[in-house]
Design an enzyme around this catalytic site. Structure first.
Site, short mmCIF file in Angstrom:
data_model
loop_
_atom_site.label_atom_id
_atom_site.label_comp_id
_atom_site.label_asym_id
_atom_site.label_seq_id
_atom_site.Cartn_x
_atom_site.Cartn_y
_atom_site.Cartn_z
N GLU A 142 27.85 28.71 10.70
CA GLU A 142 28.68 28.31 11.83
C GLU A 142 28.62 29.36 12.93
O GLU A 142 28.76 30.56 12.64
CB GLU A 142 30.15 28.19 11.39
CG GLU A 142 30.38 27.14 10.32
CD GLU A 142 31.85 27.04 9.93
OE1 GLU A 142 32.71 27.72 10.53
OE2 GLU A 142 32.14 26.25 9.01
N ASP B 178 31.63 24.46 2.47
CA ASP B 178 32.69 25.39 2.08
C ASP B 178 34.05 24.70 2.14
O ASP B 178 35.07 25.31 1.79
CB ASP B 178 32.65 26.69 2.90
CG ASP B 178 32.76 26.46 4.39
OD1 ASP B 178 32.88 25.29 4.81
OD2 ASP B 178 32.74 27.44 5.14
N SER B 179 34.07 23.43 2.53
CA SER B 179 35.28 22.61 2.37
C SER B 179 35.69 22.56 0.90
O SER B 179 36.80 22.15 0.57
CB SER B 179 35.06 21.19 2.91
OG SER B 179 33.88 20.63 2.37
N ASP C 255 26.44 25.47 2.53
CA ASP C 255 27.03 26.41 3.48
C ASP C 255 26.87 27.85 3.03
O ASP C 255 26.98 28.16 1.83
CB ASP C 255 28.55 26.16 3.59
CG ASP C 255 28.90 25.15 4.66
OD1 ASP C 255 28.14 25.05 5.65
OD2 ASP C 255 29.93 24.48 4.51
N GLU D 240 30.74 19.30 15.09
CA GLU D 240 32.02 18.83 14.56
C GLU D 240 33.05 18.76 15.69
O GLU D 240 33.23 19.71 16.45
CB GLU D 240 32.51 19.79 13.46
CG GLU D 240 33.88 19.40 12.92
CD GLU D 240 34.26 20.07 11.60
OE1 GLU D 240 33.43 20.81 11.02
OE2 GLU D 240 35.39 19.84 11.14
N LYS E 79 23.50 26.21 5.89
CA LYS E 79 24.21 25.92 7.14
C LYS E 79 25.11 27.10 7.47
O LYS E 79 25.79 27.62 6.57
CB LYS E 79 25.04 24.64 7.00
CG LYS E 79 25.93 24.36 8.20
CD LYS E 79 26.47 22.94 8.22
CE LYS E 79 27.68 22.70 7.37
NZ LYS E 79 28.87 23.50 7.76
#
Ligand code: KIV
Length: 269
Positions: free
Chosen positions: A112, A43-44, A82, A179, A110
């Site tokens: 978070e 999602d960057s 993501d 991270e 993925k």
């Protein structure tokens, strides 16, 4: 095509694996040629592709679109994608959005967070969606964390992160991504879970895989760059090669040096 079993085998054999973010087909093809082991449609892309200043505006449809672009051009790498901000706030949302991303070509999603997501991990895994859990600095929670900072800097916080990983692995988590945590914690997590590949970004050299945002390692991130980034482009070319090429093109057009005869169709009409 590299599979989750291959990544597990690499870990068992002590063979480190590479991962980069990727969002488009030409870069995906370049990564296939370079034999990059795994790709993350992160999602960057909210920052690198869309120009936002965080990952929060990204939608699941954006991830699915870029995942399909990448998968079409790359038949080599293990592809993770993501689920973006609020796309897994409930188990139902997680299943609905994971379906979109997996059908676009991802091999794993993925998400978070920490132990509170155990039921979501269980439900996704039961439904055929392997899960990578992203812990440590979790950019979707930047407003809760109060900025992009190193996480788990005390023994107590590190132990809590390890306990969260235990709960998440027990629930079925297949890969852990850490991270921005101390290198010692990266090593401890990688050693604690022999069956679960651990990917690091700013988590030291002892995780099983490493990931970077591709724009960061190509020197295409302007402004503040995190301490964990290495600019491989400047090392290869001794310069900001892409920027230099853009400037050279601009100058060649201005000076009527481009296009030259060899770039021109000469037909008498
Ligand atoms: O979205 C992303 O690019 C990521 C990496 C920073 C790991 O999650």
């Amino acid at each position: 095509m590299i599979s989750l079993s291959d990544l597990r085998r690499y870990k068992a054999e002590g063979r480190k694996f590479s991962c980069l973010t990727c969002y488009d087909s030409s870069m995906a093809k370049a990564m296939e040629i370079a034999e990059i082991d795994s790709i993350l449609i992160g999602d960057s892309l909210g920052m690198t592709m869309q120009g936002h200043d965080s990952t929060i505006p990204v939608e699941t449809d954006d991830i699915a679109y870029h995942t399909a672009c990448v998968r079409r051009a790359n038949q080599h790498a293990f592809i993770m994608a993501d689920l973006p901000f609020m796309a897994y706030a409930t188990e139902e949302e997680a299943l609905k959005n994971a379906k979109k991303v997996m059908q676009a070509g991802a091999q794993m999603i993925k998400i978070e967070g920490d132990a509170w997501l155990a039921d979501t991990v269980r439900s996704l895994t039961r439904n055929g969606v392997p899960v990578c859990m992203h812990l440590g600095l979790t950019p979707q929670s930047v407003n809760v964390l109060g900025g992009y900072k190193v996480q788990a800097k005390t023994r107590e916080a590190a132990d809590k992160l390890i306990r969260d990983c235990e709960v998440l692995v027990e629930a079925g988590t297949a890969i852990i991504l850490l991270e921005c945590v101390p290198a010692q914690l990266g090593k401890e997590v990688a050693e604690r879970f022999p069956q679960v590949p651990v990917i690091g970004i700013g988590a030291g050299a002892d995780t099983d895989g490493q990931v970077l945002v591709v724009q960061d390692m190509l020197g295409l991130t302007f402004g503040r760059v995190a301490k964990f980034v290495r600019n491989f482009m400047v090392e290869q070319s001794g310069s900001q090669a892409i920027l230099n090429a853009l400037q050279a093109y601009h100058q060649a057009v201005h000076e009527k040096e481009f296009p030259a005869a060899e770039h021109t169709f000469r037909v008498e009409l």
